[in-house]
Motif scaffolding. Structure first.
Motif, PDB file in Angstrom:
ATOM      1  N   MET A 147       0.850  -1.098   0.046  1.00  0.00           N
ATOM      2  CA  MET A 147      -0.006   0.101  -0.151  1.00  0.00           C
ATOM      3  C   MET A 147       0.723   1.341   0.053  1.00  0.00           C
ATOM      4  O   MET A 147       0.592   2.368  -0.580  1.00  0.00           O
ATOM      5  N   ALA A 148       1.881   1.230   0.836  1.00  0.00           N
ATOM      6  CA  ALA A 148       3.019   2.648   1.061  1.00  0.00           C
ATOM      7  C   ALA A 148       3.412   2.713  -0.375  1.00  0.00           C
ATOM      8  O   ALA A 148       3.649   3.966  -1.046  1.00  0.00           O
ATOM      9  N   LEU A 149       3.897   1.864  -1.007  1.00  0.00           N
ATOM     10  CA  LEU A 149       4.750   1.572  -2.440  1.00  0.00           C
ATOM     11  C   LEU A 149       3.680   2.163  -3.496  1.00  0.00           C
ATOM     12  O   LEU A 149       3.941   3.087  -4.437  1.00  0.00           O
ATOM     13  N   ARG A 150       2.418   1.780  -3.589  1.00  0.00           N
ATOM     14  CA  ARG A 150       1.484   2.268  -4.479  1.00  0.00           C
ATOM     15  C   ARG A 150       1.080   3.533  -4.565  1.00  0.00           C
ATOM     16  O   ARG A 150       0.963   4.393  -5.079  1.00  0.00           O
ATOM     17  N   ASN A 151       0.789   3.862  -3.078  1.00  0.00           N
ATOM     18  CA  ASN A 151       0.416   5.434  -2.723  1.00  0.00           C
ATOM     19  C   ASN A 151       1.707   6.578  -3.043  1.00  0.00           C
ATOM     20  O   ASN A 151       1.252   7.518  -3.433  1.00  0.00           O
ATOM     21  N   ALA A 152       2.883   5.821  -2.749  1.00  0.00           N
ATOM     22  CA  ALA A 152       3.856   6.678  -3.336  1.00  0.00           C
ATOM     23  C   ALA A 152       4.200   6.717  -4.738  1.00  0.00           C
ATOM     24  O   ALA A 152       5.195   7.415  -5.148  1.00  0.00           O
ATOM     25  N   GLU A 153       3.566   5.893  -5.655  1.00  0.00           N
ATOM     26  CA  GLU A 153       3.880   5.733  -6.869  1.00  0.00           C
ATOM     27  C   GLU A 153       4.885   5.209  -7.212  1.00  0.00           C
ATOM     28  O   GLU A 153       5.654   5.774  -8.218  1.00  0.00           O
ATOM     29  N   ILE A 154       5.502   4.549  -6.548  1.00  0.00           N
ATOM     30  CA  ILE A 154       6.996   3.756  -6.716  1.00  0.00           C
ATOM     31  C   ILE A 154       6.745   2.520  -7.518  1.00  0.00           C
ATOM     32  O   ILE A 154       5.859   1.525  -6.928  1.00  0.00           O
ATOM     33  N   PRO A 155       7.596   2.407  -8.712  1.00  0.00           N
ATOM     34  CA  PRO A 155       7.497   1.168  -9.399  1.00  0.00           C
ATOM     35  C   PRO A 155       8.005  -0.239  -8.716  1.00  0.00           C
ATOM     36  O   PRO A 155       9.141   0.205  -7.959  1.00  0.00           O
ATOM     37  N   VAL A 156       7.275  -1.201  -8.576  1.00  0.00           N
ATOM     38  CA  VAL A 156       7.584  -2.244  -8.045  1.00  0.00           C
ATOM     39  C   VAL A 156       7.929  -3.565  -8.853  1.00  0.00           C
ATOM     40  O   VAL A 156       7.153  -3.857  -9.887  1.00  0.00           O
ATOM     41  N   LEU A 157       9.180  -4.214  -8.772  1.00  0.00           N
ATOM     42  CA  LEU A 157       9.512  -5.144  -9.755  1.00  0.00           C
ATOM     43  C   LEU A 157       8.767  -6.512  -9.362  1.00  0.00           C
ATOM     44  O   LEU A 157       8.231  -7.520 -10.288  1.00  0.00           O
ATOM     45  N   GLY A 158       8.516  -6.599  -8.057  1.00  0.00           N
ATOM     46  CA  GLY A 158       7.858  -8.092  -7.622  1.00  0.00           C
ATOM     47  C   GLY A 158       8.269  -8.168  -6.175  1.00  0.00           C
ATOM     48  O   GLY A 158       9.128  -7.576  -5.308  1.00  0.00           O
ATOM     49  N   TRP A 159       7.883  -9.232  -5.757  1.00  0.00           N
ATOM     50  CA  TRP A 159       8.192 -10.174  -4.673  1.00  0.00           C
ATOM     51  C   TRP A 159       9.432 -11.066  -4.700  1.00  0.00           C
ATOM     52  O   TRP A 159       9.276 -11.963  -5.425  1.00  0.00           O
ATOM     53  N   ILE A 160      10.160 -11.291  -3.599  1.00  0.00           N
ATOM     54  CA  ILE A 160      11.108 -12.460  -3.311  1.00  0.00           C
ATOM     55  C   ILE A 160      10.498 -12.878  -2.178  1.00  0.00           C
ATOM     56  O   ILE A 160      10.749 -12.113  -1.125  1.00  0.00           O
ATOM     57  N   PHE A 161      10.141 -14.083  -1.919  1.00  0.00           N
ATOM     58  CA  PHE A 161       9.842 -14.839  -0.626  1.00  0.00           C
ATOM     59  C   PHE A 161      10.928 -15.606  -0.089  1.00  0.00           C
ATOM     60  O   PHE A 161      11.632 -16.256  -1.037  1.00  0.00           O
TER      61      PHE A 161
END
Length: 213
Positions: A148-162
């Motif tokens: 949510m924080a990343l989306r609200n800040a409009e920061i591009p996300v490559l994805g998750w590493i679990f």
């Protein structure tokens, strides 16, 4: 700037190993600007020992003795972490054809000084983010708050590493966050260069695909 920022949903979720694997996969440069805690091997030392090309690892800008939030560790030593210095150093480390993998301290809302948080630095660095997660009681909440924080800040996300053993929670997190899974790094019987090289090779196609989008 060609920056990839590795953040976590919290402390101790495996950011350093994930950073080593991403660095190895891309032949990138690795940099942790702020190290808080010098009692044991630092994250920079750990990554240097795990890479096939240790020379890709850059020295920290701030080295703080206390294992605590950077702003608190710096305050204890009578220092101030200046975000402008970090941003300027990141510019100096840019290399044609080599991304700069930047490992953060803890999660996005970790303060670097009195009024500047890690998420502010990510935004200023114009970085694409990889979020490292691990399954534990409460991890869904931490994952979704991070997304949510990343989306609200409009920061591009490559994805998750679990990290660690598979759990169905990660499928739900991918569905709810709309961020893809890059890979899952299993528990290492022996954490060494061979393990990192194997994980790097496994994640490389997904990483390159996400970077090309």
């Amino acid at each position: 700037m060609n920056n990839i920022f590795i953040t976590g949903i919290g402390t101790g979720v495996g950011k350093t190993v994930a950073s080593a694997c991403v660095t190895e996969a891309l032949g990138a440069l690795y940099w942790k600007p702020v190290q808080a805690g010098l009692q044991d091997a630092t994250d920079t030392q750990t990554v240097r020992a795990l890479l096939s090309e240790p020379g890709l690892v850059q020295d920290e800008l701030y080295r703080l003795r206390m294992p605590a939030s950077p702003h608190l560790a710096a305050r204890k030593e009578g220092l101030i972490i200046y975000e402008d210095r970090i941003i300027e150093r990141a510019k100096q480390l840019q290399h044609p054809g080599k991304p700069l993998v930047i490992e953060g301290a803890g999660g996005l809302m970790v303060p670097l000084n009195g009024d500047y948080f890690t998420i502010d630095l990510v935004k200023a660095l114009e970085a694409k983010v990889i979020v490292v997660a691990q399954n534990y009681l409460g991890s869904i909440n931490h994952c979704m708050l991070t997304a949510m924080a990343l989306r609200n800040a409009e920061i591009p996300v490559l994805g998750w590493i679990f990290n660690g053993d598979y759990h169905s929670n990660e499928d739900d997190i991918i569905s709810w966050s709309h961020y893809p899974r890059i890979t899952r790094i299993p528990r290492a019987r022996r954490l060494n260069r061979d393990f990192v090289a194997l994980q790097a090779e496994s994640m490389k196609p997904a990483l390159l695909h996400q970077l090309a989008l």
